[in-house]
Design a protein around this motif. Structure first.
Motif, PDB file in Angstrom:
ATOM      1  N   THR A 149       0.833  -1.205   0.000  1.00  0.00           N
ATOM      2  CA  THR A 149       0.000   0.000   0.000  1.00  0.00           C
ATOM      3  C   THR A 149       0.865   1.251   0.000  1.00  0.00           C
ATOM      4  O   THR A 149       0.630   2.186  -0.769  1.00  0.00           O
ATOM      5  N   ARG A 150       1.890   1.259   0.865  1.00  0.00           N
ATOM      6  CA  ARG A 150       2.750   2.438   0.940  1.00  0.00           C
ATOM      7  C   ARG A 150       3.526   2.650  -0.349  1.00  0.00           C
ATOM      8  O   ARG A 150       3.687   3.785  -0.810  1.00  0.00           O
ATOM      9  N   ALA A 151       3.997   1.554  -0.942  1.00  0.00           N
ATOM     10  CA  ALA A 151       4.752   1.670  -2.198  1.00  0.00           C
ATOM     11  C   ALA A 151       3.863   2.238  -3.296  1.00  0.00           C
ATOM     12  O   ALA A 151       4.289   3.109  -4.064  1.00  0.00           O
ATOM     13  N   LYS A 152       2.627   1.751  -3.360  1.00  0.00           N
ATOM     14  CA  LYS A 152       1.724   2.234  -4.402  1.00  0.00           C
ATOM     15  C   LYS A 152       1.391   3.707  -4.195  1.00  0.00           C
ATOM     16  O   LYS A 152       1.290   4.477  -5.150  1.00  0.00           O
ATOM     17  N   ARG A 153       1.251   4.095  -2.920  1.00  0.00           N
ATOM     18  CA  ARG A 153       0.991   5.506  -2.627  1.00  0.00           C
ATOM     19  C   ARG A 153       2.169   6.362  -3.035  1.00  0.00           C
ATOM     20  O   ARG A 153       2.009   7.437  -3.589  1.00  0.00           O
ATOM     21  N   LYS A 154       3.375   5.841  -2.749  1.00  0.00           N
ATOM     22  CA  LYS A 154       4.546   6.638  -3.117  1.00  0.00           C
ATOM     23  C   LYS A 154       4.652   6.780  -4.639  1.00  0.00           C
ATOM     24  O   LYS A 154       4.955   7.854  -5.139  1.00  0.00           O
ATOM     25  N   ILE A 155       4.381   5.680  -5.365  1.00  0.00           N
ATOM     26  CA  ILE A 155       4.436   5.758  -6.827  1.00  0.00           C
ATOM     27  C   ILE A 155       3.510   6.855  -7.332  1.00  0.00           C
ATOM     28  O   ILE A 155       3.887   7.675  -8.171  1.00  0.00           O
ATOM     29  N   ALA A 156       2.291   6.890  -6.774  1.00  0.00           N
ATOM     30  CA  ALA A 156       1.316   7.872  -7.232  1.00  0.00           C
ATOM     31  C   ALA A 156       1.687   9.283  -6.772  1.00  0.00           C
ATOM     32  O   ALA A 156       1.703  10.215  -7.565  1.00  0.00           O
ATOM     33  N   GLU A 157       2.029   9.431  -5.478  1.00  0.00           N
ATOM     34  CA  GLU A 157       2.168  10.779  -4.921  1.00  0.00           C
ATOM     35  C   GLU A 157       3.543  11.402  -5.156  1.00  0.00           C
ATOM     36  O   GLU A 157       3.663  12.623  -5.214  1.00  0.00           O
ATOM     37  N   ALA A 158       4.572  10.585  -5.272  1.00  0.00           N
ATOM     38  CA  ALA A 158       5.907  11.157  -5.489  1.00  0.00           C
ATOM     39  C   ALA A 158       6.220  11.283  -6.975  1.00  0.00           C
ATOM     40  O   ALA A 158       7.285  11.732  -7.345  1.00  0.00           O
ATOM     41  N   GLY A 159       5.303  10.836  -7.821  1.00  0.00           N
ATOM     42  CA  GLY A 159       5.511  10.989  -9.254  1.00  0.00           C
ATOM     43  C   GLY A 159       6.547  10.043  -9.828  1.00  0.00           C
ATOM     44  O   GLY A 159       7.340  10.428 -10.689  1.00  0.00           O
ATOM     45  N   ILE A 160       6.567   8.784  -9.341  1.00  0.00           N
ATOM     46  CA  ILE A 160       7.459   7.782  -9.940  1.00  0.00           C
ATOM     47  C   ILE A 160       6.864   7.401 -11.297  1.00  0.00           C
ATOM     48  O   ILE A 160       5.725   6.968 -11.370  1.00  0.00           O
ATOM     49  N   PRO A 161       7.625   7.616 -12.386  1.00  0.00           N
ATOM     50  CA  PRO A 161       7.029   7.418 -13.705  1.00  0.00           C
ATOM     51  C   PRO A 161       6.896   5.944 -14.068  1.00  0.00           C
ATOM     52  O   PRO A 161       7.663   5.106 -13.611  1.00  0.00           O
TER      53      PRO A 161
END
Lengths: 401, 112
Positions: A149-161
């Protein structure tokens, strides 16, 4: 149509082969990593419920895709632009190759922790559930779920392309991906015991991922090296445990149970790669070492001199205390136990908590007739290992069973 | 996407800078100026903070506001400045941060 048990096997295979592709095609369209992944999980759960009752559909991949798409339409009904996009989506046959590759690179982005990279790759690319991942790494399911969950949130919110990295970034980023696959393999290899034979086989997942990578990036010699390495280990897997689930040392293994076809295939891949690229790397060299063992007809036939040369090469490419420990084992067979023990003396500090260091010392000391010291080293190794098969082997050596 | 790059100085870095002779220190400053000029199009705002001994912290979670001398976390690593950037994604922010020529740590945070 197949019965209930067959249904589960087909589902496991369909998930492994298609979950990544399914998620990839949904992500590229929706631009939403998390939503796409939920749709895939949902389709898998539906299949788990329905296939045992209704039988396995003729095209499991297309079935999963249809369910994921239909469910997506339900969920996104209120968002009309998504709906229009989703309605246009068809199951690509075959899928564009780079979708899955982009997915692997996103999951293994260096801005995510290694634990998150592993959990995410297994979940999204291999299609495993949080419960399966938790079982494989012996951690609570809630921990895995939280990591994902945290990884997916980071992908979305930190702009991991969501894309394959640029050419100049590729070597570094490929290393991340290879490291994740290597860790999966190692975890599976070290913890696989006969008692857990029915548990998730991480070695198989790692081999599948490495093969996928070789297929998608045929010009990367280290990807081929890693695949060869995993395949060679897997080929010898059946001989590593006896009937009671105890670890059998290489010297005592029944070599007739090794998978000769897999060994031939892996060594051919390794040779082909070496000839085509002339660009040795740590994975290729490790594979070459395992190939030396795999090709020896008996333990006595092992080409230790060649193995020693390869370890020197490995230490040059990727110096590590563990590689030096293994080199010392080769040295024992080439020069003798005294020289090997001298080598180990320099490693005591770095490997004090590493059970194999003490177990190796014990063997060398026993060779030299220093029984008391050998016994103390074995006891030290036993205190440090949590692996039941390693424990059993050491207890046997200490005469405790 | 908007990000803030936080430039973090360490005691060791500050000492190294102190120990440079004048031309080398000048060159180090020029490298930073050049970096800002090269990435002008992507940097929307940036500033250098005064040294940490000038910091004052107000704690509001202990009844009456408590005012103390110094930063909120005492440490060997301190934020010495920041730049707000506008780039496509985290990879582009990372490329920018990797090319930063001065203090040894850069934290990247999206601006929501």
């Amino acid at each position: 149509m197949t019965g209930p048990t067959g249904g589960q096997e087909v589902l496991a295979r369909a998930v492994r082969e298609h979950a990544g592709r399914l998620a990839a095609s949904l992500v590229s369209l929706l631009g939403d990593f998390s939503a796409a992944e939920d749709l895939v999980q949902d389709a898998v759960e539906t299949a788990l419920r329905r296939w045992p009752v209704e039988g396995v559909p003729d095209r499991p991949d297309a079935w999963l895709f249809t369910v994921a798409k239909r469910r997506g339409l339900d969920v996104l009904r209120r968002e009309s632009n998504y709906r229009a996009k989703l309605a246009r989506l068809t199951w690509p046959d075959p899928a564009p190759r780079d979708d899955r590759l982009r997915l692997v690179f996103t999951c293994c982005h260096p801005a995510l922790s290694r634990a998150a990279q592993i959990a995410l790759t297994l979940r999204v690319v291999c299609g495993l559930s949080a419960a399966q991942i938790a079982a494989a790494f012996v951690v609570p399911e809630s921990t895995v779920a939280q990591r994902i969950t945290r990884a997916k949130r980071k992908i979305a919110e930190a702009g991991i392309p969501y894309r394959i990295p640029a050419e100049e970034e590729l070597p570094q980023r490929l290393n991340e991906v290879l490291a994740v696959i290597y860790l999966l393999f190692n975890e599976g290899y070290l913890s696989s015991t006969a008692e857990r034979a029915h548990a998730l086989d991480l070695v198989e997942e790692a081999e599948w991922l490495a093969a996928l990578l070789v297929n998608l990036m045929p010009k990367e010699p280290e990807a081929a090296g890693l695949l060869a390495l995993i395949r060679l280990h897997r080929a010898r897997g059946a001989a590593r445990f006896d009937g009671r689930g105890r670890l059998v040392l290489l010297a005592d293994q029944d070599r007739s149970s090794w998978d000769r076809d897999a060994i031939a295939e892996a060594t051919a891949l390794l040779t082909r790669t070496a000839r085509a690229h002339r660009q040795p790397g740590p994975y290729q060299v490790q594979a070459a070492i395992v190939a030396c063992h795999a090709e020896a007809g008996t333990f006595a036939d092992t080409d230790w001199a060649q193995i020693l040369v390869l370890y020197d090469m490995l230490l040059h490419l990727a110096p590590s205390p563990v590689a030096r420990l293994h080199r010392a084992v080769a040295l024992r067979h080439v020069t003798g136990p005294e020289a090997a023990l001298t080598e180990l003396a320099g490693l005591g500090h770095a490997l004090e908590r590493y059970p194999l260091y003490h177990a190796t010392r014990a063997e060398l000391l026993r060779d030299l007739g220093r029984a008391d010291e050998a016994r103390r080293a074995d006891e030290q190794a036993l205190r440090l290992t949590a692996n039941p098969a390693q424990q059993a082997l050491l207890e046997q050596r200490l005469g405790w069973d | 996407m908007k990000y803030v790059l936080m430039f973090i100085e360490t005691e060791q870095y500050a000492k190294q800078l102190q120990d440079l002779d004048e031309p080398d220190r000048q060159a180090a400053y020029e490298a930073v100026t050049r970096w800002f000029a090269e990435h002008e199009g992507k940097i929307t705002h940036h500033t250098h903070l005064a040294p940490v001994h000038t910091a004052t912290t107000v704690r509001l979670d202990q009844g009456e506001p408590v005012v103390t001398d110094g930063p909120f976390v005492e440490g060997k690593e301190v934020v010495s400045g920041f730049a707000e950037i506008e780039v496509a994604d985290l990879d582009e922010a990372l490329r920018l941060a990797r090319s930063w020529p001065a203090c040894p740590i850069v934290e990247i945070r999206p601006v929501s």
